[in-house]
Design a protein around this motif. Structure first.
Motif, mmCIF file in Angstrom:
data_model
loop_
_atom_site.group_PDB
_atom_site.id
_atom_site.type_symbol
_atom_site.label_atom_id
_atom_site.label_comp_id
_atom_site.label_asym_id
_atom_site.label_seq_id
_atom_site.Cartn_x
_atom_site.Cartn_y
_atom_site.Cartn_z
ATOM 1 N N GLU A 64 -36.295 39.706 -45.247
ATOM 2 C CA GLU A 64 -34.984 39.540 -45.846
ATOM 3 C C GLU A 64 -34.099 38.626 -45.013
ATOM 4 N N ALA A 65 -34.411 38.496 -43.708
ATOM 5 C CA ALA A 65 -33.550 37.719 -42.803
ATOM 6 C C ALA A 65 -34.249 36.476 -42.281
ATOM 7 N N GLN A 66 -35.237 35.950 -43.033
ATOM 8 C CA GLN A 66 -36.005 34.830 -42.515
ATOM 9 C C GLN A 66 -35.180 33.554 -42.360
ATOM 10 N N ASN A 67 -34.088 33.454 -43.093
ATOM 11 C CA ASN A 67 -33.241 32.266 -42.991
ATOM 12 C C ASN A 67 -32.038 32.493 -42.078
ATOM 13 N N GLU A 68 -31.987 33.640 -41.436
ATOM 14 C CA GLU A 68 -30.867 33.953 -40.561
ATOM 15 C C GLU A 68 -31.169 33.564 -39.120
ATOM 16 N N GLU A 69 -30.113 33.278 -38.359
ATOM 17 C CA GLU A 69 -30.245 32.979 -36.938
ATOM 18 C C GLU A 69 -30.541 34.263 -36.169
ATOM 19 N N PRO A 70 -31.321 34.173 -35.061
ATOM 20 C CA PRO A 70 -31.635 35.375 -34.282
ATOM 21 C C PRO A 70 -30.425 35.975 -33.577
ATOM 22 N N SER A 71 -29.370 35.181 -33.442
ATOM 23 C CA SER A 71 -28.156 35.700 -32.801
ATOM 24 C C SER A 71 -26.950 34.928 -33.298
ATOM 25 N N ASN A 72 -25.801 35.526 -33.126
ATOM 26 C CA ASN A 72 -24.528 34.906 -33.482
ATOM 27 C C ASN A 72 -23.752 34.646 -32.195
ATOM 28 N N ILE A 73 -23.253 33.427 -32.020
ATOM 29 C CA ILE A 73 -22.559 33.055 -30.784
ATOM 30 C C ILE A 73 -21.096 32.767 -31.094
ATOM 31 N N VAL A 74 -20.206 33.495 -30.436
ATOM 32 C CA VAL A 74 -18.769 33.363 -30.659
ATOM 33 C C VAL A 74 -18.078 33.195 -29.312
ATOM 34 N N THR A 75 -17.118 32.271 -29.217
ATOM 35 C CA THR A 75 -16.364 32.050 -27.981
ATOM 36 C C THR A 75 -14.891 32.352 -28.214
ATOM 37 N N ILE A 76 -14.308 33.144 -27.326
ATOM 38 C CA ILE A 76 -12.913 33.553 -27.419
ATOM 39 C C ILE A 76 -12.204 33.174 -26.121
ATOM 40 N N THR A 77 -10.988 32.633 -26.227
ATOM 41 C CA THR A 77 -10.164 32.349 -25.054
ATOM 42 C C THR A 77 -9.177 33.491 -24.860
ATOM 43 N N ALA A 78 -9.170 34.061 -23.663
ATOM 44 C CA ALA A 78 -8.311 35.209 -23.381
ATOM 45 C C ALA A 78 -8.013 35.254 -21.890
ATOM 46 N N VAL A 79 -7.254 36.263 -21.485
ATOM 47 C CA VAL A 79 -6.905 36.397 -20.062
ATOM 48 C C VAL A 79 -7.950 37.195 -19.303
ATOM 49 N N ASP A 80 -8.730 38.010 -19.998
ATOM 50 C CA ASP A 80 -9.793 38.767 -19.344
ATOM 51 C C ASP A 80 -10.869 39.116 -20.361
ATOM 52 N N LEU A 81 -11.956 39.690 -19.876
ATOM 53 C CA LEU A 81 -13.109 39.973 -20.722
ATOM 54 C C LEU A 81 -12.811 41.039 -21.759
ATOM 55 N N LEU A 82 -12.081 42.091 -21.380
ATOM 56 C CA LEU A 82 -11.818 43.181 -22.309
ATOM 57 C C LEU A 82 -10.857 42.760 -23.411
ATOM 58 N N SER A 83 -9.932 41.865 -23.095
ATOM 59 C CA SER A 83 -9.051 41.329 -24.139
ATOM 60 C C SER A 83 -9.849 40.496 -25.128
ATOM 61 N N ALA A 84 -10.796 39.708 -24.596
ATOM 62 C CA ALA A 84 -11.654 38.908 -25.473
ATOM 63 C C ALA A 84 -12.496 39.800 -26.365
ATOM 64 N N LYS A 85 -12.916 40.946 -25.835
ATOM 65 C CA LYS A 85 -13.717 41.888 -26.616
ATOM 66 C C LYS A 85 -12.938 42.388 -27.824
ATOM 67 N N GLU A 86 -11.623 42.576 -27.676
ATOM 68 C CA GLU A 86 -10.797 42.994 -28.803
ATOM 69 C C GLU A 86 -10.544 41.840 -29.767
ATOM 70 N N LEU A 87 -10.275 40.660 -29.220
ATOM 71 C CA LEU A 87 -9.945 39.519 -30.082
ATOM 72 C C LEU A 87 -11.118 39.082 -30.946
ATOM 73 N N VAL A 88 -12.344 39.243 -30.430
ATOM 74 C CA VAL A 88 -13.508 38.792 -31.193
ATOM 75 C C VAL A 88 -13.682 39.620 -32.461
ATOM 76 N N GLN A 89 -13.066 40.810 -32.506
ATOM 77 C CA GLN A 89 -13.160 41.632 -33.710
ATOM 78 C C GLN A 89 -12.404 41.022 -34.888
ATOM 79 N N THR A 90 -11.567 40.025 -34.628
ATOM 80 C CA THR A 90 -10.835 39.383 -35.721
ATOM 81 C C THR A 90 -11.750 38.565 -36.626
ATOM 82 N N SER A 91 -12.971 38.262 -36.142
ATOM 83 C CA SER A 91 -13.895 37.470 -36.960
ATOM 84 C C SER A 91 -15.217 38.175 -37.209
#
Length: 412
Positions: A64-91
């Motif tokens: 069912e996923a033969q045309n899908e990428e093995p992973s999704n890569i997203v980059t977020i700009t933030a002041v720290d890692l945990l803030s980026a972890k929250e912001l990435v939920q917007t997408s």
């Protein structure tokens, strides 16, 4: 019976009080396999790249996923890692989790700044951040490295880095470096992190293990190279060691995680060729540190066991004890010369050492305060270090002796 009624009743009550309020459905979670950290454009900002595994790839649902990428890569700009972890939920529709996180890639530009130790130090507060996660420094930005790293034989990112870590134990080209060891050595000791790059500039005149990432003369294969180490002191990168220097740094430790490694030496009976050997460690490396004298003195004895792997010159070492002694002497000399060169480099360029000799020196002091006042890092810069290798030849290969060529075949 009444005597046990009250405890049994309380136990039953406790069982009914347990609930599933913290339960998370697997299909609602997004598992981060790799995190990349880079310096942001603005001061005190970082760019966090999340590589999120696609759970359907390479499973029973792969059709069912033969045309899908093995992973999704997203980059977020933030002041720290945990803030980026929250912001990435917007997408992302699924909830981000670090429970499967195995690898942290740090761009060299960020690794060389004090900001990095603040970023990674604050991130460890998250209970999902695993201290077993390996740390790799990339020559280019971590974001570019993660996008470029598309292995030909392994689509799942978490498995790729797991298999690579297993390879490092057999080659010694890259140190086994994780967050736990990093935080143990953030005072003055040198910490070695893996070094990698997707930017290749091959060198063709070096020995087999004197390469740094990007210099290996390779054609085809995976788009990235991992060899050598990034030297980190007080939480920031201060230099690099190539593959040979990294291997020696592991061998010179009293407790060594390196199982075996294959390397080459000049053939003492025919200098036009090199002889390939499997180097394994025998008993533990012996380390003695004398801090009662000035400068301090360090004596290191490294026992190694050799197995002849490839004899290009076809010289027969089984017929003569003298030939065997010549081989052992040559290996001993080359290893000691390389070790002396490495120690000289570290004493001149850094304040500290990556061999964990400080743990032996610390035993000479009554209290931790006394050892800290001694300032081992500064004392090591002028220490007299003596390294010797005890070489034992275990075997000369699968065959009793190499094949012989008659005079006519040699002339042809």
């Amino acid at each position: 019976m009444k005597k046990y009624g009250w405890p049994i009743g309380m136990l039953v009550l406790v069982l009914f009080l347990t609930g599933c309020s913290e339960r998370q459905e697997l299909e609602k979670q997004a598992f981060v396999a790799v995190i990349g950290l880079d310096k942001g454009e603005k001061e005190h900002q970082i760019e966090v790249t999340f590589q999120i595994s696609n759970p359907q790839v390479n499973t029973t649902q792969s059709a069912e996923a033969q045309n899908e990428e093995p992973s999704n890569i997203v980059t977020i700009t933030a002041v720290d890692l945990l803030s980026a972890k929250e912001l990435v939920q917007t997408s992302l529709s699924r909830e981000i989790t670090f429970s499967h996180l195995r690898t942290i890639i740090v761009g060299e530009k960020l690794a060389k700044e004090d900001l990095f130790r603040h970023v990674i130090g604050s991130a460890i507060i998250d209970p999902e951040m695993r201290r077993e996660a390996i740390m790799i420094v990339s020559k280019e930005p971590a974001q570019d490295f993660i996008h470029a790293n598309k292995p030909t034989m392994e689509t799942r990112p978490h498995k790729y880095y797991e298999f690579m870590e297993d390879n490092w134990k057999n080659t010694g080209f890259v140190p086994i470096s994780n967050l736990n060891v990093f935080f143990q050595r953030t005072e003055g000791e040198l910490f070695l992190a893996g070094y990698a790059t997707a930017q290749k500039d091959p060198e063709y005149e070096k020995n087999d293990d004197t390469y740094l990432a990007g210099e290996v003369p390779q054609s085809g294969g995976d788009p990235v190279e991992m060899i050598g180490s990034a030297v980190m002191q007080k939480g920031r990168m201060v230099g690099t060691l190539n593959g040979e220097e990294t291997r020696l740094s592991l061998l010179l430790r009293r407790k060594n995680l390196l199982k075996t490694m294959i390397t080459t030496f000049p053939d003492p009976l025919n200098e036009d060729y090199r002889i390939s050997v499997v180097v394994g460690q025998g008993p533990k490396t012996k380390v003695k540190v004398n801090t009662d004298r000035s400068p301090p003195e360090v004596d290191v004895v490294v026992p190694i066991v050799l197995k002849i792997n490839s004899n290009i010159a076809l010289e027969d070492y089984t017929v003569s004890k003298q030939r065997q002694e010549a081989l052992k002497k040559m290996v001993k000399t080359k290893m000691e010369q390389a070790s002396d060169k490495l120690i000289e480099k570290i004493q001149e360029e850094y304040k500290g050492e990556p061999f964990v000799w400080y743990a032996t020196a610390r035993k000479n002091f009554r209290t931790t305060g006394d050892f800290e006042r001694y300032d081992w890092g500064e004392q090591f810069k002028k220490a007299d270090v003596h390294v010797s290798f005890e070489v034992t030849i275990e075997s000369f290969g699968q065959q009793l002796r190499p094949p012989t060529l008659n005079k006519r075949e040699k002339d042809e």
